[in-house]
Scaffold this motif. Structure first.
Motif, PDB file in Angstrom:
ATOM      1  N   PRO A  87       0.689  -1.230  -0.060  1.00  0.00           N
ATOM      2  CA  PRO A  87      -0.068   0.114  -0.096  1.00  0.00           C
ATOM      3  C   PRO A  87       0.623   1.432  -0.160  1.00  0.00           C
ATOM      4  CG  PRO A  87      -0.984  -1.486   1.724  1.00  0.00           C
ATOM      5  CD  PRO A  87       0.468  -2.311   1.249  1.00  0.00           C
ATOM      6  N   TYR A  88       2.048   1.322   0.685  1.00  0.00           N
ATOM      7  CA  TYR A  88       2.790   2.447   0.511  1.00  0.00           C
ATOM      8  C   TYR A  88       3.291   2.962  -0.882  1.00  0.00           C
ATOM      9  CZ  TYR A  88       3.442   1.773   5.710  1.00  0.00           C
ATOM     10  OH  TYR A  88       3.332   1.613   7.031  1.00  0.00           O
ATOM     11  N   TYR A  89       3.446   1.778  -1.594  1.00  0.00           N
ATOM     12  CA  TYR A  89       3.818   2.005  -3.040  1.00  0.00           C
ATOM     13  C   TYR A  89       2.947   2.855  -3.792  1.00  0.00           C
ATOM     14  CZ  TYR A  89       6.244   0.910  -7.670  1.00  0.00           C
ATOM     15  OH  TYR A  89       6.752   1.113  -8.869  1.00  0.00           O
ATOM     16  N   GLN A  90       1.542   2.604  -3.566  1.00  0.00           N
ATOM     17  CA  GLN A  90       0.452   3.068  -4.188  1.00  0.00           C
ATOM     18  C   GLN A  90       0.375   4.566  -3.449  1.00  0.00           C
ATOM     19  OE1 GLN A  90      -1.339   1.959  -6.404  1.00  0.00           O
ATOM     20  NE2 GLN A  90      -2.695   3.658  -6.583  1.00  0.00           N
ATOM     21  N   TRP A  91       0.694   4.780  -2.237  1.00  0.00           N
ATOM     22  CA  TRP A  91       0.824   6.216  -1.845  1.00  0.00           C
ATOM     23  C   TRP A  91       1.859   7.109  -2.670  1.00  0.00           C
ATOM     24  CZ3 TRP A  91       1.188   5.641   3.988  1.00  0.00           C
ATOM     25  CH2 TRP A  91      -0.016   5.945   4.805  1.00  0.00           C
ATOM     26  N   GLY A  92       2.961   6.561  -3.036  1.00  0.00           N
ATOM     27  CA  GLY A  92       4.110   7.178  -3.767  1.00  0.00           C
ATOM     28  C   GLY A  92       3.652   7.410  -5.015  1.00  0.00           C
ATOM     29  N   PHE A  93       2.949   6.465  -5.571  1.00  0.00           N
ATOM     30  CA  PHE A  93       2.356   6.613  -7.241  1.00  0.00           C
ATOM     31  C   PHE A  93       1.577   7.757  -7.170  1.00  0.00           C
ATOM     32  CE2 PHE A  93      -0.275   5.656 -10.646  1.00  0.00           C
ATOM     33  CZ  PHE A  93       0.549   5.434 -11.607  1.00  0.00           C
ATOM     34  N   GLU A  94       0.549   7.694  -6.244  1.00  0.00           N
ATOM     35  CA  GLU A  94      -0.557   8.765  -6.339  1.00  0.00           C
ATOM     36  C   GLU A  94       0.216  10.042  -6.250  1.00  0.00           C
ATOM     37  OE1 GLU A  94      -3.594   7.363  -3.844  1.00  0.00           O
ATOM     38  OE2 GLU A  94      -4.006   5.559  -4.939  1.00  0.00           O
ATOM     39  N   LEU A  95       1.041  10.088  -5.221  1.00  0.00           N
ATOM     40  CA  LEU A  95       1.673  11.415  -4.744  1.00  0.00           C
ATOM     41  C   LEU A  95       2.572  11.808  -6.145  1.00  0.00           C
ATOM     42  CD1 LEU A  95       2.301  13.387  -2.785  1.00  0.00           C
ATOM     43  CD2 LEU A  95       4.205  12.151  -2.096  1.00  0.00           C
ATOM     44  N   GLY A  96       3.086  10.991  -6.797  1.00  0.00           N
ATOM     45  CA  GLY A  96       3.983  11.551  -7.748  1.00  0.00           C
ATOM     46  C   GLY A  96       3.083  12.081  -8.996  1.00  0.00           C
ATOM     47  N   GLN A  97       1.983  11.458  -9.313  1.00  0.00           N
ATOM     48  CA  GLN A  97       0.884  11.941 -10.227  1.00  0.00           C
ATOM     49  C   GLN A  97       0.347  13.077  -9.868  1.00  0.00           C
ATOM     50  OE1 GLN A  97      -1.961   8.747 -10.007  1.00  0.00           O
ATOM     51  NE2 GLN A  97      -1.559   8.236 -12.303  1.00  0.00           N
ATOM     52  N   ALA A  98      -0.058  13.423  -8.426  1.00  0.00           N
ATOM     53  CA  ALA A  98      -0.470  14.602  -7.916  1.00  0.00           C
ATOM     54  C   ALA A  98       0.332  15.778  -8.326  1.00  0.00           C
ATOM     55  CB  ALA A  98      -1.014  14.604  -6.596  1.00  0.00           C
ATOM     56  N   LEU A  99       1.709  15.461  -7.879  1.00  0.00           N
ATOM     57  CA  LEU A  99       2.643  16.675  -7.947  1.00  0.00           C
ATOM     58  C   LEU A  99       2.804  17.177  -9.477  1.00  0.00           C
ATOM     59  CD1 LEU A  99       5.600  15.332  -5.553  1.00  0.00           C
ATOM     60  CD2 LEU A  99       4.070  17.152  -5.161  1.00  0.00           C
ATOM     61  N   ALA A 100       2.854  16.118 -10.268  1.00  0.00           N
ATOM     62  CA  ALA A 100       2.989  16.372 -11.827  1.00  0.00           C
ATOM     63  C   ALA A 100       1.751  17.258 -12.466  1.00  0.00           C
ATOM     64  CB  ALA A 100       2.801  15.136 -12.625  1.00  0.00           C
ATOM     65  N   LYS A 101       0.719  17.059 -11.851  1.00  0.00           N
ATOM     66  CA  LYS A 101      -0.706  17.429 -12.126  1.00  0.00           C
ATOM     67  C   LYS A 101      -0.853  19.058 -11.644  1.00  0.00           C
ATOM     68  CE  LYS A 101      -3.227  13.399 -12.974  1.00  0.00           C
ATOM     69  NZ  LYS A 101      -4.434  12.302 -12.397  1.00  0.00           N
ATOM     70  N   ALA A 102      -0.030  19.084 -10.515  1.00  0.00           N
ATOM     71  CA  ALA A 102      -0.085  20.615  -9.755  1.00  0.00           C
ATOM     72  C   ALA A 102       1.226  21.512 -10.453  1.00  0.00           C
ATOM     73  CB  ALA A 102       0.214  20.241  -8.536  1.00  0.00           C
ATOM     74  N   GLY A 103       1.834  20.999 -11.249  1.00  0.00           N
ATOM     75  CA  GLY A 103       2.885  21.517 -11.922  1.00  0.00           C
ATOM     76  C   GLY A 103       4.290  21.401 -11.371  1.00  0.00           C
ATOM     77  N   TYR A 104       4.465  20.610 -10.678  1.00  0.00           N
ATOM     78  CA  TYR A 104       5.850  20.286  -9.824  1.00  0.00           C
ATOM     79  C   TYR A 104       6.417  19.084 -10.714  1.00  0.00           C
ATOM     80  CZ  TYR A 104       4.055  22.841  -5.842  1.00  0.00           C
ATOM     81  OH  TYR A 104       3.616  23.816  -4.758  1.00  0.00           O
ATOM     82  N   ALA A 105       7.649  19.374 -10.686  1.00  0.00           N
ATOM     83  CA  ALA A 105       8.685  18.154 -10.849  1.00  0.00           C
ATOM     84  C   ALA A 105       8.793  17.292  -9.575  1.00  0.00           C
ATOM     85  CB  ALA A 105      10.036  18.715 -11.217  1.00  0.00           C
ATOM     86  N   THR A 106       8.962  16.057  -9.688  1.00  0.00           N
ATOM     87  CA  THR A 106       9.252  15.040  -8.794  1.00  0.00           C
ATOM     88  C   THR A 106      10.701  14.564  -8.737  1.00  0.00           C
ATOM     89  OG1 THR A 106       7.208  14.200  -8.644  1.00  0.00           O
ATOM     90  CG2 THR A 106       8.812  12.937  -7.473  1.00  0.00           C
ATOM     91  N   ILE A 107      11.481  14.872  -7.316  1.00  0.00           N
ATOM     92  CA  ILE A 107      12.814  14.497  -7.295  1.00  0.00           C
ATOM     93  C   ILE A 107      12.723  13.489  -6.063  1.00  0.00           C
ATOM     94  CG2 ILE A 107      14.944  15.331  -6.312  1.00  0.00           C
ATOM     95  CD1 ILE A 107      14.421  18.108  -7.026  1.00  0.00           C
ATOM     96  N   THR A 108      13.433  12.585  -6.514  1.00  0.00           N
ATOM     97  CA  THR A 108      13.788  11.134  -5.208  1.00  0.00           C
ATOM     98  C   THR A 108      15.233  10.961  -5.635  1.00  0.00           C
ATOM     99  OG1 THR A 108      13.433   9.334  -6.850  1.00  0.00           O
ATOM    100  CG2 THR A 108      11.548  10.505  -6.154  1.00  0.00           C
ATOM    101  N   GLY A 109      15.417   9.962  -4.638  1.00  0.00           N
ATOM    102  CA  GLY A 109      16.803   9.372  -4.609  1.00  0.00           C
ATOM    103  C   GLY A 109      17.174   8.434  -5.519  1.00  0.00           C
ATOM    104  N   GLY A 110      16.074   8.489  -6.485  1.00  0.00           N
ATOM    105  CA  GLY A 110      16.456   7.615  -7.834  1.00  0.00           C
ATOM    106  C   GLY A 110      16.296   6.205  -7.719  1.00  0.00           C
ATOM    107  N   GLY A 111      16.313   5.885  -6.555  1.00  0.00           N
ATOM    108  CA  GLY A 111      16.566   4.334  -6.426  1.00  0.00           C
ATOM    109  C   GLY A 111      15.093   3.437  -6.452  1.00  0.00           C
ATOM    110  N   PRO A 112      15.009   2.091  -5.932  1.00  0.00           N
ATOM    111  CA  PRO A 112      13.724   1.599  -6.060  1.00  0.00           C
ATOM    112  C   PRO A 112      12.814   1.614  -5.033  1.00  0.00           C
ATOM    113  CG  PRO A 112      15.349   0.197  -4.927  1.00  0.00           C
ATOM    114  CD  PRO A 112      16.342   1.452  -5.427  1.00  0.00           C
ATOM    115  N   GLY A 113      11.884   0.900  -4.877  1.00  0.00           N
ATOM    116  CA  GLY A 113      10.760   0.902  -3.587  1.00  0.00           C
ATOM    117  C   GLY A 113      10.069   2.409  -3.808  1.00  0.00           C
ATOM    118  N   LEU A 114       9.833   3.179  -2.727  1.00  0.00           N
ATOM    119  CA  LEU A 114       8.905   4.217  -2.665  1.00  0.00           C
ATOM    120  C   LEU A 114       9.688   5.408  -3.517  1.00  0.00           C
ATOM    121  CD1 LEU A 114       7.947   4.182   0.838  1.00  0.00           C
ATOM    122  CD2 LEU A 114       6.860   3.148  -1.186  1.00  0.00           C
TER     123      LEU A 114
END
Length: 261
Positions: A87-114
């Protein structure tokens, strides 16, 4: 009156680049230029502190050059150990979608998982998905949903990029690395080093023990102020997290026409 001392004629002063050195008069065996052009097989110099300074400088230069023109961005952190069916993975996916739709880029550590989940959600919504990786003892590659990626040798250079080029920080559940980044951001906001920088903890149950400890120990014993607990938002809702972030940036981005919900 004390006698005036004069330099010993047995000691001469020579220039070593910008430095003047007084020595016994023995000429140096070679010059810096000569050593630069010499075909010397000894590579110990690659591991000296002087060379490390240049590597550190080059990482800053490369990072600034790569990220200077990205749109407003939010950094998302979380565990590299969470699998796609969690379920945490789904949170991350939905968050990334929401950020993009709001006009933000998403920055992460670039690795696997969340980290992957947030990059993947951003990519899915046609946002700019950024991954800033780090050299680790075990092999780790940037995930497949990174549009703009860099890999760093030094944690402190990478941390600077996260803080300099993002306007908010979201912590999904994670381990020591996530906690390290969280407390770094909390200190930066508390001390006024960065402003208009909302911090979100996603996962009430996951973070509740930490928040309770902050209140019951740090606040109770005067280590931090009660108001310091207002630096971050604790939520289970992607929508609430987005409202919190966008509201904090309304004035900051008023003249830019973004981000927009």
């Amino acid at each position: 009156m004390r006698p005036v001392r004069t330099p010993s004629p047995e000691k001469q002063r020579a220039l070593r680049g910008p430095i003047a050195i007084r020595h016994e008069g023995t000429p140096q065996a070679s010059t810096t230029d000569r050593r630069l052009l010499d075909n010397n097989a000894n590579t110990d110099w690659l591991h000296t502190d002087t060379w490390r300074v240049l590597r550190i400088q080059s990482e800053f230069v490369d990072g600034f050059g790569a990220l200077a023109e990205i749109p407003p961005a939010v950094t998302v952190f979380g565990s590299a150990r969470i699998r796609e069916d969690h379920p945490y993975y789904q949170w991350g996916f939905e968050l990334g979608q929401a950020l993009a739709k709001a006009g933000y880029a998403t920055i992460t550590g670039g690795g696997p998982g969340l980290m992957e989940s947030a990059n993947r959600g951003c990519f899915d919504a046609d946002g700019l998905s950024i991954g800033l990786g780090i050299e680790l003892p075990h092999e780790q590659h940037l995930n497949d949903w990174v549009d703009l990626g860099m890999n760093f040798r030094y944690f402190f250079v990478r941390k600077t990029m996260f803080l300099k080029y993002s306007q908010a920080f979201v912590c999904l559940p994670g381990g020591f690395g996530t906690l390290d980044e969280l407390f770094e951001a909390l200190v930066m906001v508390q001390t006024g080093k960065i402003v208009d920088y909302p911090i979100v903890l996603m996962g009430r149950d996951y973070w509740a023990g930490l928040v309770d400890w902050l209140r019951e120990r740090l606040v109770a014993e005067g280590m931090i102020d009660e108001a310091d607990l207002d630096i971050f938002l604790l939520t289970d809702s992607v929508e609430e997290a987005m409202d919190y972030i966008v509201e904090a940036h309304c004035e900051l981005f008023a003249d830019r026409g973004q981000p927009q919900t």
